[in-house]
Design an enzyme around this catalytic site. Structure first.
Site, PDB file in Angstrom:
ATOM      1  N   GLY A   1      -8.768  -3.249  -0.399  1.00 50.51           N
ATOM      2  CA  GLY A   1      -8.418  -4.612  -0.795  1.00 50.51           C
ATOM      3  C   GLY A   1      -7.723  -5.392   0.295  1.00 50.51           C
ATOM      4  O   GLY A   1      -7.070  -6.397   0.004  1.00 50.51           O
TER       5      GLY A   1
ATOM      6  N   GLU B   1      -3.057  -4.043  -5.863  1.00 55.77           N
ATOM      7  CA  GLU B   1      -4.180  -3.189  -6.264  1.00 55.77           C
ATOM      8  C   GLU B   1      -3.683  -1.794  -6.590  1.00 55.77           C
ATOM      9  O   GLU B   1      -4.121  -1.156  -7.527  1.00 55.77           O
ATOM     10  CB  GLU B   1      -5.237  -3.137  -5.160  1.00 55.77           C
TER      11      GLU B   1
ATOM     12  N   GLY C   1       0.835  -1.192   0.000  1.00 53.95           N
ATOM     13  CA  GLY C   1       0.000   0.000   0.000  1.00 53.95           C
ATOM     14  C   GLY C   1       0.868   1.239   0.000  1.00 53.95           C
ATOM     15  O   GLY C   1       1.994   1.215  -0.501  1.00 53.95           O
ATOM     16  N   ILE C   2       0.361   2.313   0.600  1.00 52.06           N
ATOM     17  CA  ILE C   2       1.130   3.547   0.640  1.00 52.06           C
ATOM     18  C   ILE C   2       1.180   4.067   2.068  1.00 52.06           C
ATOM     19  O   ILE C   2       0.296   3.772   2.886  1.00 52.06           O
ATOM     20  CB  ILE C   2       0.529   4.608  -0.304  1.00 52.06           C
ATOM     21  N   GLY C   3       2.227   4.822   2.387  1.00 55.10           N
ATOM     22  CA  GLY C   3       2.404   5.339   3.734  1.00 55.10           C
ATOM     23  C   GLY C   3       3.779   5.002   4.254  1.00 55.10           C
ATOM     24  O   GLY C   3       4.607   4.384   3.552  1.00 55.10           O
TER      25      GLY C   3
ATOM     26  N   ILE D   1       4.926   2.878   6.600  1.00 52.86           N
ATOM     27  CA  ILE D   1       5.317   1.476   6.748  1.00 52.86           C
ATOM     28  C   ILE D   1       5.558   0.808   5.394  1.00 52.86           C
ATOM     29  O   ILE D   1       6.618   0.200   5.184  1.00 52.86           O
ATOM     30  CB  ILE D   1       4.279   0.708   7.590  1.00 52.86           C
TER      31      ILE D   1
END
Length: 440
Positions: A336, A238, A215-217, A219
């Site tokens: 997702g 995704e 994902g994003i961020g 972490i």
């Protein structure tokens, strides 16, 4: 009719696009950077002549007046698959509601419930053959276009031409509005010390040839930054991010070991920086595919060694993950998370990680003072949505280590999760677990 003549026939202004909207219409907007910025930021201007217009969105980035300003709540409502800061600001007005969903089923389930009158999104300038690229998202966009009564696209020379399942011919579009704004960006979050510790714990459990979803961020960026010594990683995700671009450019990601679409990097949408958008433009190694397929757990599981990496807001001692709400207050969305976590575990040698800080600083409602609380809790906050059930949790990671929960009992989970909790809360968690009968 020639493509050029057909295209010229379909150009309209923003005002003309707004004039096509009538009371009771159900509009679906493109996701994230694929939303039609010019139309949406002017939508409130027709509030005097319409009422009960529904706009269905996902990850909206434009702080548009139609839903952030309470004076327009009788004219417009917003139904969202995934909240952002803009929606969190506007939900106090009482005209915003969340659509519970797994992202790969967002379009199909919504269409079962509500007819879409108008689809509005973004696309590239048509090519010489009359084809446009939907550019940055096909999570649900193409499916919605096929079902909508009216399709209006903002076309923009600044949007990257992506490949995959995103090509649409001008003959299938009712109107286009030519725009020239820069593609909305989501800046990279620089990983902090906790992010980097979590990133290293996860990276230690990623092997050469694995296929990853990020994902994003802070972490996920820290995980990407920790993978520099890996070889031949693949991408089936995704969301395509700037961190993934860096891994491809450095040679860490090649896609050579994937079971299908070898050498191709698969995603349903992209959101990030200009570096990301420049990399996507006309890049045949990137395939933007239908989210119904990309996020299908059965499809995800067809890649051996699939790794899913997601984050959560809090987790209880049995493994239930509340990743989208703070108590009953909607904060983001399921997205997702379940799709990818379950899909990864269906994969041969696949793994799923849920990452979170062990603590958070939260304002005490009584004193008004910010205090540190544990994010590993005996039970979730009242009203909290369970985004990933305890049945589907695999590995949980904090800055204190990794708890491997696959196949474990509730009592085993209590000990494993307390082991990665912040030291100052461990004794309290043991006491609560005994009071609840989770351990004896």
């Amino acid at each position: 009719m020639k493509s050029k003549e057909l295209i010229n026939e379909k150009y309209i202004t923003v005002d003309k696009a707004l004039n096509l909207i009538k009371s009771g219409d159900v509009i679906v907007s493109g996701l994230g950077s694929a939303e039609p910025k010019e139309i949406l930021k002017n939508l409130h201007k027709i509030s005097d002549r319409v009422n009960d217009v529904t706009v269905t969105t996902c990850l909206p980035m434009e702080m548009a007046e139609y839903f952030t300003n309470a004076k327009y709540k009788d004219s417009f409502r917003m139904d969202g698959w995934f909240y952002t800061a803009a929606m969190r600001k506007g939900q106090k007005n009482g005209n915003i509601s969340f659509i519970p969903n797994h992202l790969h089923l967002a379009a199909t389930k919504r269409m079962d419930h509500k007819k879409t009158n108008i689809y509005m999104g973004t696309a590239t300038i048509p090519d010489k053959h009359g084809y446009l690229s939907l550019s940055l998202s096909n999570v649900y966009e193409k499916r919605m276009m096929e079902k909508a009564d009216l399709v209006i696209l903002e076309i923009n020379k600044n949007y990257p031409r992506t490949l995959g399942d995103v090509e649409v011919h001008i003959s299938d579009i009712d109107y286009v509005v030519e725009t020239d704004y820069e593609v909305p960006e989501l800046p990279d979050v620089e990983p902090n010390e906790k992010d980097l510790m979590i990133g290293r714990f996860i990276a230690e459990r990623i092997n050469d040839g694995d296929c990853i979803q990020l994902g994003i961020g802070g972490i996920p960026n820290a995980v990407a930054a920790s993978l520099g010594d890996k070889k031949d990683l693949g991408i089936h995700t995704e969301m395509f991010t700037t961190g993934m671009v860096k891994l491809i450019k450095s040679g860490v990601v090649t896609g050579k070991k994937k079971n299908f679409y070898k050498g191709k990097h698969i995603a349903a949408f992209a959101l990030g920086t200009k570096e990301l958008y420049d990399f996507l433009d006309d890049n045949p190694s990137i395939m933007m595919m239908d989210g119904y397929w990309t996020n299908d757990p059965y499809v995800i599981g067809k890649n051996d060694n699939q790794v899913s990496i997601n984050t959560t807001i809090e987790i209880d001692l049995t493994g239930q993950c509340a990743s989208e709400s703070i108590g009953a207050v909607q904060f983001s969305g399921t997205g997702g998370q379940a799709d990818t976590a379950i899909g990864a575990q269906m994969s041969k040698n696949g793994r799923s990680f849920i990452a979170l800080y062990s603590t958070a600083m939260v304002k005490n409602k009584e004193t008004g003072v910010r205090e540190e609380i544990s994010k590993i809790v005996p039970f979730l906050k009242p009203g909290a949505a369970v985004s990933l059930s305890r049945n589907d949790v695999d590995m949980v990671v904090t800055e204190y280590g990794v708890a491997e929960l696959r196949g474990t009992t509730v009592s085993e989970r209590v000990y494993k999760l307390i082991d990665i909790a912040h030291p100052k809360f461990k004794e309290e968690l043991f006491i609560k677990a005994k009071e609840l009968g989770l351990i004896y």
